[in-house]
Design a protein around this motif. Structure first.
Motif, mmCIF file in Angstrom:
data_model
loop_
_atom_site.group_PDB
_atom_site.id
_atom_site.type_symbol
_atom_site.label_atom_id
_atom_site.label_comp_id
_atom_site.label_asym_id
_atom_site.label_seq_id
_atom_site.Cartn_x
_atom_site.Cartn_y
_atom_site.Cartn_z
ATOM 1 N N ASN A 1 0.841 -1.195 0.000
ATOM 2 C CA ASN A 1 0.000 0.000 0.000
ATOM 3 C C ASN A 1 0.881 1.252 0.000
ATOM 4 O O ASN A 1 2.113 1.154 -0.072
ATOM 5 C CB ASN A 1 -0.986 -0.017 1.178
ATOM 6 C CG ASN A 1 -0.285 0.079 2.538
ATOM 7 O OD1 ASN A 1 0.869 0.508 2.650
ATOM 8 N ND2 ASN A 1 -0.971 -0.341 3.581
ATOM 9 N N LYS A 2 0.269 2.418 0.084
ATOM 10 C CA LYS A 2 1.047 3.662 -0.027
ATOM 11 C C LYS A 2 2.009 3.857 1.142
ATOM 12 O O LYS A 2 2.916 4.689 1.068
ATOM 13 C CB LYS A 2 0.113 4.859 -0.167
ATOM 14 C CG LYS A 2 -0.765 5.136 1.043
ATOM 15 C CD LYS A 2 -1.655 6.350 0.781
ATOM 16 C CE LYS A 2 -2.551 6.644 1.981
ATOM 17 N NZ LYS A 2 -3.400 7.834 1.742
ATOM 18 N N TYR A 3 1.804 3.109 2.218
ATOM 19 C CA TYR A 3 2.718 3.180 3.367
ATOM 20 C C TYR A 3 3.795 2.093 3.298
ATOM 21 O O TYR A 3 4.503 1.855 4.272
ATOM 22 C CB TYR A 3 1.930 3.042 4.673
ATOM 23 C CG TYR A 3 0.819 4.050 4.812
ATOM 24 C CD1 TYR A 3 1.107 5.399 5.026
ATOM 25 C CD2 TYR A 3 -0.518 3.667 4.703
ATOM 26 C CE1 TYR A 3 0.087 6.341 5.135
ATOM 27 C CE2 TYR A 3 -1.545 4.605 4.812
ATOM 28 C CZ TYR A 3 -1.232 5.941 5.029
ATOM 29 O OH TYR A 3 -2.241 6.864 5.136
ATOM 30 N N ARG A 4 3.892 1.431 2.148
ATOM 31 C CA ARG A 4 4.838 0.337 1.921
ATOM 32 C C ARG A 4 4.626 -0.801 2.921
ATOM 33 O O ARG A 4 5.560 -1.420 3.405
ATOM 34 C CB ARG A 4 6.293 0.821 1.932
ATOM 35 C CG ARG A 4 6.562 1.893 0.887
ATOM 36 C CD ARG A 4 8.001 2.022 0.492
ATOM 37 N NE ARG A 4 8.463 0.892 -0.297
ATOM 38 C CZ ARG A 4 8.179 0.704 -1.588
ATOM 39 N NH1 ARG A 4 7.398 1.533 -2.222
ATOM 40 N NH2 ARG A 4 8.657 -0.336 -2.223
ATOM 41 N N GLU A 5 3.337 -1.058 3.197
ATOM 42 C CA GLU A 5 2.951 -2.199 4.023
ATOM 43 C C GLU A 5 2.230 -3.210 3.142
ATOM 44 O O GLU A 5 1.643 -2.845 2.123
ATOM 45 C CB GLU A 5 2.005 -1.740 5.145
ATOM 46 C CG GLU A 5 2.645 -0.795 6.134
ATOM 47 C CD GLU A 5 1.614 -0.200 7.097
ATOM 48 O OE1 GLU A 5 2.030 0.266 8.161
ATOM 49 O OE2 GLU A 5 0.411 -0.199 6.767
ATOM 50 N N PRO A 6 2.269 -4.501 3.507
ATOM 51 C CA PRO A 6 1.633 -5.531 2.683
ATOM 52 C C PRO A 6 0.144 -5.267 2.461
ATOM 53 O O PRO A 6 -0.590 -4.928 3.404
ATOM 54 C CB PRO A 6 1.841 -6.812 3.499
ATOM 55 C CG PRO A 6 3.049 -6.539 4.335
ATOM 56 C CD PRO A 6 2.985 -5.073 4.664
ATOM 57 N N ASP A 7 -0.280 -5.394 1.225
ATOM 58 C CA ASP A 7 -1.695 -5.297 0.875
ATOM 59 C C ASP A 7 -2.173 -6.701 0.497
ATOM 60 O O ASP A 7 -1.961 -7.155 -0.627
ATOM 61 C CB ASP A 7 -1.886 -4.321 -0.279
ATOM 62 C CG ASP A 7 -3.334 -4.241 -0.753
ATOM 63 O OD1 ASP A 7 -4.207 -4.897 -0.129
ATOM 64 O OD2 ASP A 7 -3.599 -3.557 -1.757
ATOM 65 N N LEU A 8 -2.794 -7.371 1.452
ATOM 66 C CA LEU A 8 -3.264 -8.738 1.225
ATOM 67 C C LEU A 8 -4.718 -8.782 0.768
ATOM 68 O O LEU A 8 -5.333 -9.850 0.755
ATOM 69 C CB LEU A 8 -3.113 -9.574 2.499
ATOM 70 C CG LEU A 8 -1.695 -9.944 2.912
ATOM 71 C CD1 LEU A 8 -1.731 -10.861 4.129
ATOM 72 C CD2 LEU A 8 -0.932 -10.610 1.785
ATOM 73 N N SER A 9 -5.255 -7.634 0.354
ATOM 74 C CA SER A 9 -6.682 -7.587 0.020
ATOM 75 C C SER A 9 -7.033 -8.516 -1.140
ATOM 76 O O SER A 9 -8.117 -9.106 -1.156
ATOM 77 C CB SER A 9 -7.105 -6.157 -0.304
ATOM 78 O OG SER A 9 -6.397 -5.649 -1.422
ATOM 79 N N TYR A 10 -6.126 -8.668 -2.114
ATOM 80 C CA TYR A 10 -6.416 -9.556 -3.240
ATOM 81 C C TYR A 10 -6.504 -11.004 -2.766
ATOM 82 O O TYR A 10 -7.353 -11.774 -3.225
ATOM 83 C CB TYR A 10 -5.347 -9.418 -4.328
ATOM 84 C CG TYR A 10 -5.344 -8.072 -5.004
ATOM 85 C CD1 TYR A 10 -6.116 -7.826 -6.133
ATOM 86 C CD2 TYR A 10 -4.569 -7.027 -4.501
ATOM 87 C CE1 TYR A 10 -6.115 -6.589 -6.748
ATOM 88 C CE2 TYR A 10 -4.561 -5.782 -5.104
ATOM 89 C CZ TYR A 10 -5.338 -5.568 -6.234
ATOM 90 O OH TYR A 10 -5.337 -4.331 -6.833
ATOM 91 N N VAL A 11 -5.620 -11.374 -1.844
ATOM 92 C CA VAL A 11 -5.639 -12.743 -1.311
ATOM 93 C C VAL A 11 -6.896 -12.964 -0.466
ATOM 94 O O VAL A 11 -7.643 -13.938 -0.672
ATOM 95 C CB VAL A 11 -4.373 -13.022 -0.468
ATOM 96 C CG1 VAL A 11 -4.490 -14.373 0.250
ATOM 97 C CG2 VAL A 11 -3.127 -13.008 -1.347
ATOM 98 N N THR A 12 -7.136 -12.064 0.477
ATOM 99 C CA THR A 12 -8.269 -12.270 1.388
ATOM 100 C C THR A 12 -9.603 -12.165 0.657
ATOM 101 O O THR A 12 -10.524 -12.937 0.933
ATOM 102 C CB THR A 12 -8.213 -11.278 2.564
ATOM 103 O OG1 THR A 12 -8.150 -9.941 2.053
ATOM 104 C CG2 THR A 12 -6.991 -11.545 3.438
ATOM 105 N N ASN A 13 -9.711 -11.219 -0.283
ATOM 106 C CA ASN A 13 -10.957 -11.098 -1.041
ATOM 107 C C ASN A 13 -11.208 -12.341 -1.891
ATOM 108 O O ASN A 13 -12.358 -12.784 -2.038
ATOM 109 C CB ASN A 13 -10.923 -9.859 -1.935
ATOM 110 C CG ASN A 13 -10.988 -8.569 -1.152
ATOM 111 O OD1 ASN A 13 -11.333 -8.569 0.027
ATOM 112 N ND2 ASN A 13 -10.641 -7.458 -1.793
#
Length: 437
Positions: A102-114
């Protein structure tokens, strides 16, 4: 002992199992072709209607995958769909979805969880679920396990959970899906056995590890190894440049040592879906354990600074030609993240284009692998690839060689460009109009 595992393994060994590939991009599509090509029925599931429609028409949207291969898969029973309910027809579900930052350079797992949430109503006894998306150690246990078991199924007895990181290298003619060894880690021993049965028919060498966490960490180590070494050589490039030394000649010379050295070459920054992103998955997770991964983060800082370094070299070069950066016309050669492919994910070329545009530069690009600048989540340019000709090159104040596609006519580029900023070491012989960056 699990009757569901035994039945699943038997179906996989006899190729009676139906394989579901969820996410039909650079990882999922080659995997689909491999399973289809060895006799499995494959169902592809994706949320992108355009991709699904293209595949069902026998069309390819990835440059290095021929449409004829898609047509052959369709003739063998492959079909693509946006309907997640079709997962009930599958015996194995292989998840190949993005894991960006994400914009804070943290993992974006939304694609996996969704994706798992969308599949959750359709999980059944006998299912195998394999996650291939790169992520931090613990993702499979923390995010997938509770969702897979939410309907009352038990992982290891009724359903089987595996992590097996993708290792695709788009455009590399020396390796294909079949020939790249496959890491497989299961949540339990039964899961591991089911995962081995899934991948063994399709991959020449399956490497079993003791857990999903080990498999997740293995993928991160592979990519962090590259990121750190590229960061090192990028820093060496800056030092060598100040000393009047060609870093590419240095790396070539060092590479003659038959032991103890692996050559890494500098460039305009890191690109692709793995190397610029994956190290930050580990640095983020490490904080949970009170650890600060200084080495990884330092290499990230060096690599992220490369596009600015390239722009500084351009400014110096234009200045020597009595030209200001603002209102200059600059052509970026190659906007894919690596040569001979059309993949633009995290491409440093695009960041260079944005840095130039913000400084008032009239930007163009030339990349036969990317005829039109595509829709991207974060970058927007209403541009099409410029034809590479002597007349057109003369219209630009400078060209930046960002991605060294084999199809470029490098002699013609050198002969007709006013100024070349070479980030890839293509021009080893000194020339008045070439600046190494």
């Amino acid at each position: 002992m699990s009757i569901h595992k035994d039945a699943l393994v038997k179906k996989l060994e006899s190729k009676e199992a139906v394989i579901g590939i969820v996410g039909l991009g650079y990882v999922g599509l080659p995997l689909m072709l491999r399973y289809s090509g060895i006799g499995f029925r494959v169902i592809g599931i994706d949320i992108d209607n355009a991709k699904v429609d293209a595949l069902n028409k026998g069309e390819s949207y990835i440059a290095h995958i021929a449409a004829s291969r898609i047509a052959n898969a369709i003739a063998s029973g492959f079909e693509a769909t946006v309907n997640f309910a079709r997962a009930t027809e599958c015996d194995a579900l292989i998840l190949c979805v993005p894991t960006p930052l994400n914009k804070y350079r943290e993992p974006d797992l939304s694609y996996v969880t969704n994706t798992v949430e969308a599949l959750k109503p359709y999980f059944r006894a006998g299912h195998l679920v394999s996650l291939e998306s790169t992520t931090y150690p613990g993702t499979t246990e923390e995010e997938l396990l509770p969702r897979v078991e939410a309907g009352g199924l038990t992982v290891g007895e009724d359903v089987f959970l595996v992590y097996s990181p993708e290792r695709e290298d788009p455009g590399n003619p020396d390796f294909e899906t079949r020939t790249i060894p496959k890491i497989v880690g299961g949540h339990t021993a039964n899961c591991r056995d089911a995962g081995e049965a899934l991948y063994k028919p399709a991959i020449d060498q399956v490497v079993l590890v003791s857990s999903t966490k080990v498999a997740e960490m293995t993928k991160l180590l592979e990519n962090i190894h590259r990121a750190v070494n590229i960061g090192l050589v990028n820093e060496m490039k800056i030092v060598a440049d100040r000393m009047g030394i060609d870093i590419f000649e240095v790396v070539d010379a060092a590479a003659t040592k038959p032991f103890g050295f692996t050559p890494y070459y500098p460039g305009p920054g890191l690109g692709g879906h793995c190397i610029p992103i994956d190290p930050f998955y580990l640095t983020w997770k490490a904080r949970e354990y009170g650890l600060h991964t200084r080495f990884i983060e330092l290499s990230g800082e060096v690599n992220q600074a490369m596009p600015e370094y390239v722009v500084s070299k351009l400014i110096n070069g234009l200045n020597e030609h009595g030209k200001a950066l603002k209102n200059s016309k600059v052509l970026v050669l190659g906007i894919a993240y690596k040569k001979n492919v059309g993949d633009m994910r995290e491409s440093p070329s695009v960041e260079i284009m944005e840095l130039l545009e913000k400084r008032g530069v009239i930007v163009g690009y030339s990349d036969p692998h990317v005829p039109h600048f595509p829709k991207m989540r974060e970058h927007h340019f209403a541009l099409s690839s410029e034809p590479l000709s002597s007349d057109n090159l003369a219209n630009f104040d400078a060209v930046i060689l960002a991605t060294d596609h084999d199809c470029f006519d490098y002699d013609m580029i050198l002969a007709h460009s006013r100024l070349v900023i070479d980030t890839r070491g293509k021009y080893r012989t000194p020339a008045q109009n070439v600046i190494k960056a």
